[in-house]
Design an enzyme around this catalytic site. Structure first.
Site, short mmCIF file in Angstrom:
data_model
loop_
_atom_site.label_atom_id
_atom_site.label_comp_id
_atom_site.label_asym_id
_atom_site.label_seq_id
_atom_site.Cartn_x
_atom_site.Cartn_y
_atom_site.Cartn_z
N ASN A 86 0.87 -1.27 0.01
CA ASN A 86 0.00 -0.01 0.07
C ASN A 86 1.00 1.39 0.11
O ASN A 86 0.37 2.34 0.20
CB ASN A 86 -0.88 -0.18 1.32
CG ASN A 86 -1.68 -1.29 1.21
OD1 ASN A 86 -1.67 -2.34 2.24
ND2 ASN A 86 -2.74 -1.38 0.16
N ILE A 93 1.13 6.85 0.23
CA ILE A 93 0.29 5.94 1.02
C ILE A 93 -1.05 5.79 0.42
O ILE A 93 -1.62 6.71 0.25
CB ILE A 93 0.30 6.51 2.66
CG1 ILE A 93 1.71 6.43 3.08
CG2 ILE A 93 -0.44 5.32 3.49
CD1 ILE A 93 1.75 7.15 4.71
N CYS A 94 -1.65 4.68 0.41
CA CYS A 94 -2.71 4.33 0.08
C CYS A 94 -3.71 3.46 1.19
O CYS A 94 -3.58 2.49 1.36
CB CYS A 94 -3.05 3.44 -1.22
SG CYS A 94 -4.57 2.92 -1.74
N VAL A 95 -4.55 4.31 1.82
CA VAL A 95 -5.39 3.76 3.03
C VAL A 95 -6.78 4.64 2.93
O VAL A 95 -6.66 5.71 2.58
CB VAL A 95 -4.55 3.96 4.46
CG1 VAL A 95 -4.31 5.41 4.62
CG2 VAL A 95 -5.27 3.23 5.30
#
Length: 258
Positions: A86, A93-95
């Site tokens: 992620n 950041i991918c969240v």
């Protein structure tokens, strides 16, 4: 208090309270820092959680707060290289917390805790690093091995320097560089202003008598050139020399017998 115009005064006031709380009672494995002149950039050092491929590593990240924060979520970036499904190669950041699940009531503490939890439980379904996601799903052992390798190379904690007397070399590396912006070396001139890594500047080589290989036959010549005095010859020195000579003679006799 911050004096920039990136954020409204009421948001800066709220951030100041949050940052004070994070400083007095930090979340586990997270240390927060901020530039007092720009509250729109929040830095944090995150400890790799135990039992994960990131343990024993220290990862620096930053949160960029938009002008409309907290109505809009911050953007998160890892500044330390990390191998994670992620987190992209450039650190983004991918969240979901920073996207569709964002809520203006969520504070910085919640965001930072979620990012650290991401190191414990990645989500390969929404991957930014497809290679890491594929390895995680197909062969966790290979994924873990590679992630540990990257962690060991790029996320090593800084060594703690022991306190002690200041040596001459330490003093030389901590001189005031405000007046001297360049240093001459054997390979040319190093411009300290344009040097990105503030590491020790290599010193030009120099020659001393200690670097010469002194043969017994020319020892007197070296001493006379440098003005140094020969070490005094003591009785213990003579005894040591005599003992070594006896050992050498014994070894020669043994070799002759063979």
């Amino acid at each position: 208090m911050a004096t920039n115009e990136n954020l409204p005064p009421n948001v800066i006031k709220q951030l100041a309270k949050e940052l004070k709380s994070l400083d007095e009672s930090p979340p586990e494995g997270i240390k927060v820092g901020v530039n007092d002149d720009d509250f729109s950039i929040i830095y944090a050092d995150i400890e790799g959680p135990d039992g994960t491929p990131y343990e024993n590593g220290i990862f620096r990240m930053k949160l960029l707060l938009p002008h409309d924060f907290p109505q809009l979520p911050p953007q998160g970036f890892f500044l330390t290289k990390i191998f994670h499904p992620n987190i992209s190669s450039d650190g983004k950041i991918c969240v979901n917390t920073l996207k569709r699940d964002w809520n203006p009531s969520l504070g910085l503490r919640h965001v930072l805790v979620v990012v650290r939890c991401l190191l414990i439980e990645p989500f390969p379904e929404s991957a930014l690093n497809e290679q890491a996601a594929k390895m995680l799903l197909e062969n966790y052992e290979d994924y873990s091995k590679h992630a540990r390798l990257i962690t060991g190379i790029y996320a090593k904690p800084k060594p703690k320097h022991k306190s002690g007397p200041i040596s001459e070399s330490t003093t030389a590396l901590n001189v005031d560089q405000s007046s001297n912006t360049s240093v001459a070396t054997s390979g040319g001139v190093v411009d300290l202003k344009n040097t990105t890594a503030p590491s020790a500047v290599p010193l030009p080589p120099f020659s001393t008598t200690s670097s010469k290989e002194v043969h017994p036959n020319n020892a007197d010549q070296v001493i006379s050139e440098t003005g140094a005095s020969a070490p005094p010859v003591t009785s213990s020195t003579k005894q040591k020399s005599t003992a070594e000579k006896k050992k050498m003679d014994a070894r020669k006799k043994s070799l002759k017998r063979l």
